[in-house]
Design a protein around this motif. Structure first.
Motif, PDB file in Angstrom:
ATOM      1  N   THR A   7      40.932  19.532  69.151  1.00  0.00           N
ATOM      2  CA  THR A   7      40.869  20.953  69.737  1.00  0.00           C
ATOM      3  C   THR A   7      40.793  20.687  71.242  1.00  0.00           C
ATOM      4  N   ASN A   8      40.319  19.516  71.794  1.00  0.00           N
ATOM      5  CA  ASN A   8      40.210  19.103  73.219  1.00  0.00           C
ATOM      6  C   ASN A   8      41.579  19.028  73.812  1.00  0.00           C
ATOM      7  N   TYR A   9      42.386  18.392  73.098  1.00  0.00           N
ATOM      8  CA  TYR A   9      43.778  17.992  73.763  1.00  0.00           C
ATOM      9  C   TYR A   9      44.546  19.399  73.485  1.00  0.00           C
ATOM     10  N   ALA A  10      44.256  20.216  72.469  1.00  0.00           N
ATOM     11  CA  ALA A  10      45.100  21.482  72.333  1.00  0.00           C
ATOM     12  C   ALA A  10      44.761  22.363  73.566  1.00  0.00           C
ATOM     13  N   LEU A  11      43.545  22.552  73.652  1.00  0.00           N
ATOM     14  CA  LEU A  11      43.093  23.208  74.872  1.00  0.00           C
ATOM     15  C   LEU A  11      43.589  22.978  76.039  1.00  0.00           C
ATOM     16  N   HIS A  12      43.439  21.805  76.435  1.00  0.00           N
ATOM     17  CA  HIS A  12      44.338  21.056  77.596  1.00  0.00           C
ATOM     18  C   HIS A  12      45.486  21.434  77.727  1.00  0.00           C
ATOM     19  N   THR A  13      46.488  21.190  76.625  1.00  0.00           N
ATOM     20  CA  THR A  13      47.709  21.256  76.471  1.00  0.00           C
ATOM     21  C   THR A  13      48.370  22.842  76.907  1.00  0.00           C
ATOM     22  N   ILE A  14      47.587  23.545  76.303  1.00  0.00           N
ATOM     23  CA  ILE A  14      47.832  25.108  76.284  1.00  0.00           C
ATOM     24  C   ILE A  14      47.647  25.367  77.605  1.00  0.00           C
ATOM     25  N   ALA A  15      46.732  24.790  78.455  1.00  0.00           N
ATOM     26  CA  ALA A  15      46.376  25.289  79.966  1.00  0.00           C
ATOM     27  C   ALA A  15      47.416  24.535  80.622  1.00  0.00           C
ATOM     28  N   TYR A  16      47.812  23.320  80.325  1.00  0.00           N
ATOM     29  CA  TYR A  16      48.942  22.711  81.396  1.00  0.00           C
ATOM     30  C   TYR A  16      50.231  23.374  81.165  1.00  0.00           C
ATOM     31  N   ILE A  34      49.054  12.687  81.230  1.00  0.00           N
ATOM     32  CA  ILE A  34      47.768  13.335  82.010  1.00  0.00           C
ATOM     33  C   ILE A  34      46.484  13.428  81.244  1.00  0.00           C
ATOM     34  N   GLN A  35      46.545  13.542  79.973  1.00  0.00           N
ATOM     35  CA  GLN A  35      45.429  13.730  79.189  1.00  0.00           C
ATOM     36  C   GLN A  35      44.892  12.066  78.636  1.00  0.00           C
ATOM     37  N   LYS A  36      45.515  11.048  79.113  1.00  0.00           N
ATOM     38  CA  LYS A  36      45.160   9.793  78.694  1.00  0.00           C
ATOM     39  C   LYS A  36      44.926   9.481  76.938  1.00  0.00           C
ATOM     40  N   VAL A  37      46.180  10.113  76.260  1.00  0.00           N
ATOM     41  CA  VAL A  37      45.977  10.103  74.971  1.00  0.00           C
ATOM     42  C   VAL A  37      47.623   9.684  74.527  1.00  0.00           C
ATOM     43  N   SER A  38      47.582   9.151  73.290  1.00  0.00           N
ATOM     44  CA  SER A  38      48.912   8.352  72.985  1.00  0.00           C
ATOM     45  C   SER A  38      49.756   9.500  72.472  1.00  0.00           C
ATOM     46  N   PRO A  39      51.039   9.502  72.923  1.00  0.00           N
ATOM     47  CA  PRO A  39      51.981  10.529  72.652  1.00  0.00           C
ATOM     48  C   PRO A  39      52.405  10.842  71.030  1.00  0.00           C
ATOM     49  N   THR A  40      52.012   9.702  70.412  1.00  0.00           N
ATOM     50  CA  THR A  40      52.073  10.112  68.783  1.00  0.00           C
ATOM     51  C   THR A  40      50.942  11.095  68.453  1.00  0.00           C
ATOM     52  N   TYR A  41      49.628  10.774  68.794  1.00  0.00           N
ATOM     53  CA  TYR A  41      48.533  11.576  68.544  1.00  0.00           C
ATOM     54  C   TYR A  41      48.809  12.785  68.869  1.00  0.00           C
ATOM     55  N   LEU A  42      49.237  13.268  70.302  1.00  0.00           N
ATOM     56  CA  LEU A  42      49.480  14.397  70.854  1.00  0.00           C
ATOM     57  C   LEU A  42      50.430  15.308  70.441  1.00  0.00           C
ATOM     58  N   SER A  43      51.604  14.394  69.919  1.00  0.00           N
ATOM     59  CA  SER A  43      52.616  14.969  68.813  1.00  0.00           C
ATOM     60  C   SER A  43      52.116  15.711  67.746  1.00  0.00           C
TER      61      SER A  43
END
Length: 146
Positions: A7-16, A34-43
């Motif tokens: 949820t944290n990454y989703a909210l930031h991603t939508i904002a970005y 920019i979020q310092k997370v793995s591309p695999t997880y963010l995918s």
């Protein structure tokens, strides 16, 4: 009460994504950096947002992800429910000869609190948070957009 990292990454991603020029898309790699997370997880998070109808995946060299709706029309609650689902936060676990789960006064109180929180999150759009984002973030994302 705690939301998942997704949820944290989703909210930031939508904002970005809301900072991108109209019609522009950005790949998972710069969003992950920019979020310092793995591309695999963010995918995986991005796939959830696509399935929820909040973003679209654009194929090709200049492809990536972009918003489907205007930032004024996307609420925090939309994003949270896309990731976390619609289940209530609290579930009464008692059901015995003196306690009826269906009419639990604690469950009712928790449901009222959750409803108020949802009303607040529904009133908070991504557009409101974009007014507070640092210009460096915006410049970085625009430079990475296809």
């Amino acid at each position: 009460m705690k939301y998942t990292k997704a949820t944290n990454y989703a909210l930031h991603t939508i904002a970005y994504l809301g900072l991108l020029p109209s019609g522009k898309a950005i790949g998972v790699k710069p969003l992950a950096e920019i979020q310092k997370v793995s591309p695999t997880y963010l995918s995986k998070v991005l796939t959830t947002l696509v399935k929820a109808g909040l973003i679209i995946s654009a194929p090709g060299v200049k492809g990536g992800y972009r918003l489907i709706k205007d930032v004024e029309d996307i609420t925090f609650l939309d994003v949270i429910q896309a990731v976390e689902g619609l289940n209530p936060l609290f579930h009464c676990s008692l059901d015995n000869h003196v306690h009826d789960r269906e009419n639990c006064f604690i469950q009712q109180t928790m449901n009222e609190a959750e409803k108020k929180m949802e009303e607040h999150l529904h009133s908070q759009t991504i557009a409101l948070v974009l007014q507070k984002i640092d210009q460096r973030v915006s410049d970085y994302l625009k430079s990475e957009a296809g």
